[in-house]
Design an enzyme around this catalytic site. Sequence first.
Site, PDB file in Angstrom:
ATOM      1  N   TRP A 132      -9.274  31.730   8.468  1.00  0.00           N
ATOM      2  CA  TRP A 132     -10.020  30.483   8.568  1.00  0.00           C
ATOM      3  C   TRP A 132      -9.053  29.304   8.352  1.00  0.00           C
ATOM      4  O   TRP A 132      -8.942  28.423   9.181  1.00  0.00           O
ATOM      5  CB  TRP A 132     -11.171  30.495   7.570  1.00  0.00           C
ATOM      6  N   GLU A 174     -22.589  37.945  17.496  1.00  0.00           N
ATOM      7  CA  GLU A 174     -21.963  37.789  16.187  1.00  0.00           C
ATOM      8  C   GLU A 174     -21.765  39.146  15.517  1.00  0.00           C
ATOM      9  O   GLU A 174     -20.742  39.398  14.880  1.00  0.00           O
ATOM     10  CB  GLU A 174     -22.843  36.897  15.312  1.00  0.00           C
ATOM     11  N   GLU A 197     -27.226  26.118  12.351  1.00  0.00           N
ATOM     12  CA  GLU A 197     -25.835  26.167  11.896  1.00  0.00           C
ATOM     13  C   GLU A 197     -24.982  25.326  12.834  1.00  0.00           C
ATOM     14  O   GLU A 197     -24.734  24.166  12.581  1.00  0.00           O
ATOM     15  CB  GLU A 197     -25.358  27.623  11.820  1.00  0.00           C
ATOM     16  N   ASP A 249     -19.791  27.840  15.938  1.00  0.00           N
ATOM     17  CA  ASP A 249     -19.958  29.279  15.795  1.00  0.00           C
ATOM     18  C   ASP A 249     -21.060  29.812  16.686  1.00  0.00           C
ATOM     19  O   ASP A 249     -20.955  30.898  17.251  1.00  0.00           O
ATOM     20  CB  ASP A 249     -20.218  29.644  14.332  1.00  0.00           C
ATOM     21  N   ASP A 261     -13.302  31.403  13.603  1.00  0.00           N
ATOM     22  CA  ASP A 261     -13.695  31.827  14.950  1.00  0.00           C
ATOM     23  C   ASP A 261     -12.691  31.351  15.991  1.00  0.00           C
ATOM     24  O   ASP A 261     -12.192  32.128  16.817  1.00  0.00           O
ATOM     25  CB  ASP A 261     -15.094  31.289  15.276  1.00  0.00           C
TER      26      ASP A 261
END
Length: 855
Positions: free
Chosen positions: A504, A733, A443, A437, A450
């Site tokens: 997702w 983002e 993270e 991401d 994504d």
Amino acid sequence: MLTIDKFTVESLSEDCVTDSPRPRFSYSLESDRRNVTLSRAQISVNGWTGDAEGQIAVPYGGAPLKPFNRYTAELTAVDNAGETAAAALTFETGRMGTAWAGKWITDAAYRFTGKKDSPLPMTFRKRFGCGKKVARARICATAIGIYELELNGRKVGKDYFAPGLTSYEHTLQYQTYDVTELLGGENTLLAVVAGGWAVGAFTMNRVNRITAPRQALLAELRIAYEDGTEEVFGTDESWEVTEEGRYRYGDFYDGEVYDAAADLEKADWRQAGRETVRIQPELVATYGNLVRAHEVMRPVSCVRGRSGMLIYDFGQNFAGVISAKLRGKAGQVVKFQHTELLMDGELYLEPLRTAKVSAVYTCTDGEQEYSPRLTYMGFRYVGVTGIEAGDLELSALALYSDIDGIGAFRCSNPLINRLQENIRWSAKSNFMDIPTDCPQRDERMGWTGDIALFAPTACYNFDARRFLEKWLRDVKAEQRPGGGINVVIPEQGFRYPPAVVAYWGDCCVLVPWAMYCAYGDIEILRSMYPVMKKYLKAVKFWAGFFCLGRTNRHTWRWFHQYGDWVAPDVSMWRCMNRGLWTATACWAHSCDLMTKIARLLGESGDEKYYADLKKEIDRAYAKRFLDESGKMKRQIHPMSRHALGREGEFQSGYVLPLAFGMLDGRLKEGALENLVRLVKEGGYHIRTGFPGTPFILFALCDNGREEEAYRMLLTDTCPSWLYEAKVGTTIWERWDALREDGTCNTGKDDGTNGMTSFNHYASGAVGDFLYRRVAGIESVEAGYRVFRVKPVPGGGLTWAEGSVETPYGRVGAAWKMEDGAFSIEVEVPVNTTCELVMPGGETHTLGSGKYRFEA
């Protein structure tokens, strides 16, 4: 003349080592003549000759290949005029199931119990002699953790972070390196193993020891001598190990500590011990694209901040590591701190959350060089302390998976060109062995939504076949028994409730479909088809869970959804509440794609099932969410007290049903008018979250609203794509990650816990529109066997051009408007057909060659 432009095995033109018993070959052709087609082609390997007219993923069909062998493949192609072309390539086989002579080893005395931290790197050592002349030498190696090899003081291979991130419980890659030229009479082999993803801190919660309590190494050096004998050195108790090597710390989030002054001869070496590895994955030769260094980045300025720190600006946000040439003294400590943003002339670290993203280097005397190997950073700025600018020459290396760029787009608007570069750089920064991401904060995980939405754009810009096939293998391995797919793949410490999440989870449909359209290999659909069916069965169950009535059973309302994720000026919870609309539309879209996939695979029963299901979902969406004029109706989400009335209309609620063909007639016209109204009322600013962003310009442009589509694309105030392009060098983002007043939106006031990234490719999915509508290039049959060029000029653009290196060769389109006249140049590869549609509707069917038309 006919020539072979590209010839690959397992999608590689060189350095292929494979365990596949049936490696697959692909090739493309070039010719200086028009209307050239392929008449026949053959590939010969290991005494086998097979038909190769398919050009894409032609499987080897001969006698079983042997392990540790080198083979030559020869290709011959003949065109419709009788011209012949030939090419050859070599590849090697790996272990192919051969038992390892080496054993898993570790430092049996090392105990790592830290929380949210990474272990000390282990340095292993093996000394050995070669008393005869070496003909060929290969090292096979893998690790629990990430490893670096050094033979006689020289790095082995070009890879970073080997063996890569996979679903470790199922599959672990090993690497094979040619070290023939590195061997001498007396040799020292060093292996440094850091925690990496397996043992070190990972996920936003910084979980560690996910796969194992400590690192382990498995390696084997196979030496073939010129006299025909062979010697094998495997990892065992004869190896030594220490935590007092030069690498003193390595962590993906916090960085690296390296002591160049460390004397390895004085380190506390002890005997390595056998390790009982608690997982039993299949060990497979590398089948993805490992991370390597690519562009060398140079700073555009260096200033001294008020803090006294030297601040280097590289002019471009990217993921990678610094590369420093220093003049220092023994014991001198130099620290490099990384960030994406400056505030008030100093490094701005708040968006990094807990990540320290630093490299600390202890010098020896004199001239020296340093570049981290056990970590990477996402940054544009580097702050340096502990050295003067005159003693430091600083550059940086862009790190990303070793994938080739295959697409290009440019036009007459410089800001759109900057947007295209931002899209490419964000993809590079996040194609870090898996599709992550973001590359900077704590993270860097494989969020499935994504890449699900970005995959079409990725496939225009990059040859990501191996990269995405590797990741999809983990999607398949980690699918839950009930059909759900985690929002992060590989899970690696981030377990999620076993439900299903729209977009997702739909990565199992959307990514293979994008790959098939771009690369033409139907095997990716065949491989993932059982996963798709199982997932959509789970979706149907949860959509209808505890529901009565035909309409309720076909709107997806249970349980957690990300909804219109990070739509601007909307709280996290309100974004998620929109999941009632976005998930239902996503379900319809995946069913539509499954109808096409089932048809391609000859699954006629499934084809009808998904087509009928799509119609039911379309009907339910229209009945439940829209009034007879196509306006969104007031709804109360079953899992929230928050109601969306007229004042709560949102762009994605109209975009998705329009883009996915869910509406027709007056309802479609009404939804379109309402979308246009919202767009105009919003000053042509983008107001969509992740799900709507890839499709909003298509929803407008493909329904006769080209002017509105271009006005939205060209808006350059916040929030918009071109606002980001004006002030940044990668995709963000959040649309308002950096507000127009210069403040940073850290997300602390909307429930997202400081979630802000300036290098996040998801919203770069607009690149699909740049290629397909502005340049006009679109695949019609898989792999561009048949493709369309149909540009939609607008927005005051006077020219645009795009190209894609397809499996059949280069597709190109370049148009311009000059003195009221439109002209276009088109390039068509050998053995393909182009449908050229001019802006006025005039159509041409073109065989291979280069063409120019005017209107």
